[in-house]
Design a protein around this motif. Structure first.
Motif, PDB file in Angstrom:
ATOM      1  N   LEU A   1       0.831  -1.208   0.000  1.00 50.18           N
ATOM      2  CA  LEU A   1       0.000   0.000   0.000  1.00 50.18           C
ATOM      3  C   LEU A   1       0.863   1.255   0.000  1.00 50.18           C
ATOM      4  CD1 LEU A   1      -2.810  -0.955   2.554  1.00 50.18           C
ATOM      5  CD2 LEU A   1      -3.046  -0.700   0.077  1.00 50.18           C
ATOM      6  N   CYS A   2       1.901   1.236   0.813  1.00 46.64           N
ATOM      7  CA  CYS A   2       2.794   2.385   0.896  1.00 46.64           C
ATOM      8  C   CYS A   2       3.530   2.588  -0.429  1.00 46.64           C
ATOM      9  CB  CYS A   2       3.784   2.188   2.035  1.00 46.64           C
ATOM     10  SG  CYS A   2       4.872   3.611   2.322  1.00 46.64           S
ATOM     11  N   ALA A   3       4.020   1.493  -1.012  1.00 48.07           N
ATOM     12  CA  ALA A   3       4.734   1.576  -2.287  1.00 48.07           C
ATOM     13  C   ALA A   3       3.816   2.100  -3.385  1.00 48.07           C
ATOM     14  CB  ALA A   3       5.283   0.207  -2.662  1.00 48.07           C
ATOM     15  N   ASP A   4       2.560   1.653  -3.357  1.00 44.35           N
ATOM     16  CA  ASP A   4       1.594   2.106  -4.357  1.00 44.35           C
ATOM     17  C   ASP A   4       1.342   3.606  -4.208  1.00 44.35           C
ATOM     18  OD1 ASP A   4      -0.307   1.538  -6.489  1.00 44.35           O
ATOM     19  OD2 ASP A   4      -1.862   1.978  -5.012  1.00 44.35           O
ATOM     20  N   GLY A   5       1.243   4.078  -2.969  1.00 48.70           N
ATOM     21  CA  GLY A   5       1.052   5.504  -2.742  1.00 48.70           C
ATOM     22  C   GLY A   5       2.238   6.325  -3.226  1.00 48.70           C
ATOM     23  N   LEU A   6       3.451   5.849  -2.953  1.00 48.11           N
ATOM     24  CA  LEU A   6       4.645   6.545  -3.421  1.00 48.11           C
ATOM     25  C   LEU A   6       4.715   6.546  -4.941  1.00 48.11           C
ATOM     26  CD1 LEU A   6       7.354   5.376  -0.864  1.00 48.11           C
ATOM     27  CD2 LEU A   6       6.712   7.745  -1.354  1.00 48.11           C
TER      28      LEU A   6
ATOM     29  N   ILE B   1       4.954   9.945  -7.106  1.00 50.17           N
ATOM     30  CA  ILE B   1       6.046  10.201  -8.045  1.00 50.17           C
ATOM     31  C   ILE B   1       5.497  10.420  -9.451  1.00 50.17           C
ATOM     32  CG2 ILE B   1       8.033   9.107  -9.182  1.00 50.17           C
ATOM     33  CD1 ILE B   1       8.666   7.825  -6.436  1.00 50.17           C
ATOM     34  N   ALA B   2       4.510   9.609  -9.847  1.00 47.56           N
ATOM     35  CA  ALA B   2       3.910   9.761 -11.170  1.00 47.56           C
ATOM     36  C   ALA B   2       3.269  11.131 -11.323  1.00 47.56           C
ATOM     37  CB  ALA B   2       2.875   8.662 -11.405  1.00 47.56           C
ATOM     38  N   ALA B   3       2.608  11.623 -10.269  1.00 49.14           N
ATOM     39  CA  ALA B   3       1.971  12.938 -10.329  1.00 49.14           C
ATOM     40  C   ALA B   3       3.010  14.033 -10.546  1.00 49.14           C
ATOM     41  CB  ALA B   3       1.191  13.200  -9.043  1.00 49.14           C
ATOM     42  N   ALA B   4       4.158  13.899  -9.895  1.00 50.09           N
ATOM     43  CA  ALA B   4       5.223  14.891 -10.059  1.00 50.09           C
ATOM     44  C   ALA B   4       5.833  14.820 -11.458  1.00 50.09           C
ATOM     45  CB  ALA B   4       6.297  14.680  -9.007  1.00 50.09           C
ATOM     46  N   GLU B   5       5.996  13.617 -11.959  1.00 48.39           N
ATOM     47  CA  GLU B   5       6.602  13.452 -13.288  1.00 48.39           C
ATOM     48  C   GLU B   5       5.660  13.917 -14.398  1.00 48.39           C
ATOM     49  OE1 GLU B   5       7.585   9.328 -13.153  1.00 48.39           O
ATOM     50  OE2 GLU B   5       9.613   9.702 -12.352  1.00 48.39           O
TER      51      GLU B   5
ATOM     52  N   VAL C   1      -3.544  10.156  -2.106  1.00 47.10           N
ATOM     53  CA  VAL C   1      -2.297   9.472  -1.759  1.00 47.10           C
ATOM     54  C   VAL C   1      -1.999   9.534  -0.267  1.00 47.10           C
ATOM     55  CG1 VAL C   1       0.215   9.571  -2.038  1.00 47.10           C
ATOM     56  CG2 VAL C   1      -1.268   9.729  -4.035  1.00 47.10           C
ATOM     57  N   HIS C   2      -2.324  10.648   0.380  1.00 44.80           N
ATOM     58  CA  HIS C   2      -1.850  10.866   1.743  1.00 44.80           C
ATOM     59  C   HIS C   2      -2.793  10.383   2.845  1.00 44.80           C
ATOM     60  CE1 HIS C   2       1.423  13.123   0.044  1.00 44.80           C
ATOM     61  NE2 HIS C   2       1.907  13.348   1.239  1.00 44.80           N
ATOM     62  N   SER C   3      -3.938   9.841   2.493  1.00 50.03           N
ATOM     63  CA  SER C   3      -4.882   9.435   3.533  1.00 50.03           C
ATOM     64  C   SER C   3      -4.298   8.401   4.487  1.00 50.03           C
ATOM     65  CB  SER C   3      -6.159   8.880   2.905  1.00 50.03           C
ATOM     66  OG  SER C   3      -6.936   9.913   2.359  1.00 50.03           O
ATOM     67  N   LEU C   4      -3.473   7.503   3.965  1.00 51.90           N
ATOM     68  CA  LEU C   4      -2.917   6.437   4.796  1.00 51.90           C
ATOM     69  C   LEU C   4      -1.563   6.790   5.409  1.00 51.90           C
ATOM     70  CD1 LEU C   4      -3.801   3.243   2.734  1.00 51.90           C
ATOM     71  CD2 LEU C   4      -4.717   3.899   4.950  1.00 51.90           C
ATOM     72  N   THR C   5      -0.998   7.943   5.060  1.00 50.75           N
ATOM     73  CA  THR C   5       0.349   8.273   5.520  1.00 50.75           C
ATOM     74  C   THR C   5       0.461   8.212   7.039  1.00 50.75           C
ATOM     75  OG1 THR C   5       0.809   9.655   3.590  1.00 50.75           O
ATOM     76  CG2 THR C   5       2.145  10.041   5.553  1.00 50.75           C
ATOM     77  N   VAL C   6      -0.390   8.973   7.710  1.00 47.62           N
ATOM     78  CA  VAL C   6      -0.328   9.002   9.172  1.00 47.62           C
ATOM     79  C   VAL C   6      -0.824   7.688   9.759  1.00 47.62           C
ATOM     80  CG1 VAL C   6      -1.164  10.172  11.239  1.00 47.62           C
ATOM     81  CG2 VAL C   6      -0.580  11.502   9.212  1.00 47.62           C
TER      82      VAL C   6
ATOM     83  N   ARG D   1      14.310   4.470  -0.994  1.00 47.78           N
ATOM     84  CA  ARG D   1      14.765   5.119  -2.232  1.00 47.78           C
ATOM     85  C   ARG D   1      13.619   5.852  -2.921  1.00 47.78           C
ATOM     86  NH1 ARG D   1      17.798   0.240  -2.581  1.00 47.78           N
ATOM     87  NH2 ARG D   1      16.175  -0.722  -3.864  1.00 47.78           N
ATOM     88  N   ALA D   2      12.429   5.248  -2.904  1.00 45.52           N
ATOM     89  CA  ALA D   2      11.273   5.895  -3.511  1.00 45.52           C
ATOM     90  C   ALA D   2      10.913   7.176  -2.761  1.00 45.52           C
ATOM     91  CB  ALA D   2      10.079   4.944  -3.529  1.00 45.52           C
ATOM     92  N   ALA D   3      11.022   7.146  -1.442  1.00 43.02           N
ATOM     93  CA  ALA D   3      10.720   8.338  -0.634  1.00 43.02           C
ATOM     94  C   ALA D   3      11.717   9.458  -0.934  1.00 43.02           C
ATOM     95  CB  ALA D   3      10.747   7.982   0.847  1.00 43.02           C
ATOM     96  N   ILE D   4      12.984   9.089  -1.099  1.00 39.97           N
ATOM     97  CA  ILE D   4      13.998  10.091  -1.445  1.00 39.97           C
ATOM     98  C   ILE D   4      13.697  10.700  -2.809  1.00 39.97           C
ATOM     99  CG2 ILE D   4      16.436  10.394  -2.058  1.00 39.97           C
ATOM    100  CD1 ILE D   4      17.085   8.303   0.117  1.00 39.97           C
ATOM    101  N   ARG D   5      13.335   9.852  -3.766  1.00 40.97           N
ATOM    102  CA  ARG D   5      12.987  10.328  -5.103  1.00 40.97           C
ATOM    103  C   ARG D   5      11.791  11.265  -5.049  1.00 40.97           C
ATOM    104  NH1 ARG D   5      13.909  12.313  -9.939  1.00 40.97           N
ATOM    105  NH2 ARG D   5      12.466  11.591 -11.564  1.00 40.97           N
ATOM    106  N   ALA D   6      10.784  10.899  -4.274  1.00 44.95           N
ATOM    107  CA  ALA D   6       9.597  11.743  -4.144  1.00 44.95           C
ATOM    108  C   ALA D   6       9.962  13.105  -3.571  1.00 44.95           C
ATOM    109  CB  ALA D   6       8.566  11.052  -3.249  1.00 44.95           C
ATOM    110  N   ASN D   7      10.812  13.126  -2.553  1.00 41.15           N
ATOM    111  CA  ASN D   7      11.219  14.383  -1.937  1.00 41.15           C
ATOM    112  C   ASN D   7      12.004  15.246  -2.911  1.00 41.15           C
ATOM    113  OD1 ASN D   7      11.421  15.900   0.760  1.00 41.15           O
ATOM    114  ND2 ASN D   7      13.562  15.831   0.091  1.00 41.15           N
ATOM    115  N   GLU D   8      12.854  14.615  -3.709  1.00 39.36           N
ATOM    116  CA  GLU D   8      13.629  15.363  -4.700  1.00 39.36           C
ATOM    117  C   GLU D   8      12.722  16.024  -5.733  1.00 39.36           C
ATOM    118  OE1 GLU D   8      17.708  12.612  -4.669  1.00 39.36           O
ATOM    119  OE2 GLU D   8      16.169  12.325  -6.210  1.00 39.36           O
ATOM    120  N   LEU D   9      11.708  15.298  -6.150  1.00 39.64           N
ATOM    121  CA  LEU D   9      10.780  15.847  -7.135  1.00 39.64           C
ATOM    122  C   LEU D   9      10.004  17.035  -6.571  1.00 39.64           C
ATOM    123  CD1 LEU D   9       9.449  12.514  -8.676  1.00 39.64           C
ATOM    124  CD2 LEU D   9      10.788  14.263  -9.864  1.00 39.64           C
TER     125      LEU D   9
END
Length: 213
Positions: free
Chosen positions: A68-73, A77-81, A105-110, A124-132
């Motif tokens: 679930l977390c990977a799917d959200g990330l 990332i796709a939205a940013a790209e 995407v963020h409903s399940l974060t907390v 690594r996906a979280a780092i990529r998301a933050n960079e974007l």
């Protein structure tokens, strides 16, 4: 020589497996959003599949939560790209926020933070998301629209605030989130007064992902 009639049943089984997986993930989002401590059996019941069918795809609850977390990330990332080619930095920034809010995407974060052990791949996906996001913030600021005291870490809090809006009707939820986002975007271009207090620091909320017993 292979029998040409063998391929369609295999394709059919694969298609059915993909459908089952989508149903399971949709059920898992709903179940764990309501109660992160809910058992996997509750997911199987909501999805209308046997517990064995679920365990064939996910060996444990942790595996399901990581998925679930990977799917959200991935969606994040796709939205940013998707807005990378937008020439206007502010339009790219606003378009990204709208996409992420609509994708929920963020409903399940907390809710999921600290309930499982993240993998290196998720890291690594979280780092990529933050960079974007950092790139979008810099572009919006360079376009002269984003107020200078907004930092990348503010974006995550903004998105969590939108995701917290939820009513029983999904379409009304979408409308209210979009309305709230419009209010927030208006505040992001306002120059005065300065935002109170120091901005959130990089890594300030990482403690939420420490494993909870």
């Amino acid at each position: 020589m292979p029998n040409p009639t063998d391929a369609p049943p295999l394709a059919g089984r694969r298609a059915q497996a993909a459908r089952n997986d989508a149903v399971i993930l949709d059920a898992a989002r709903a179940v764990f959003l309501a109660d992160p401590k809910a058992p996997v059996a509750a997911v199987a019941e909501r999805a209308g599949v046997g517990i064995s069918a679920l365990y064939r795809r996910y060996a444990s609850k942790e595996d399901l939560l990581r998925k679930l977390c990977a799917d959200g990330l991935r969606r994040f990332i796709a939205a940013a790209e998707e807005v990378a080619d937008e020439p206007d930095g502010w339009a790219a920034f606003a378009g990204f926020l709208e996409r992420v809010v609509d994708a929920d995407v963020h409903s399940l974060t907390v809710h999921l933070a600290g309930t499982f052990t993240p993998t290196e791949e998720l890291g690594r996906a979280a780092i990529r998301a933050n960079e974007l996001v950092d790139g979008l913030v810099r572009r919006a600021r360079a376009a002269g629209r984003l107020r200078p005291d907004v930092v990348t870490q503010d974006v995550g809090l903004l998105l969590e605030g939108c995701a917290a809006i939820r009513v029983p009707d999904p379409e009304r939820t979408r409308q209210l989130r979009r309305r709230h986002l419009a209010l927030l975007l208006a505040g992001l271009v306002q120059r005065e007064p300065s935002l109170p207090g120091p901005p959130p620091a990089e890594g300030e909320f990482d403690w939420r992902w420490d494993r909870r017993e």
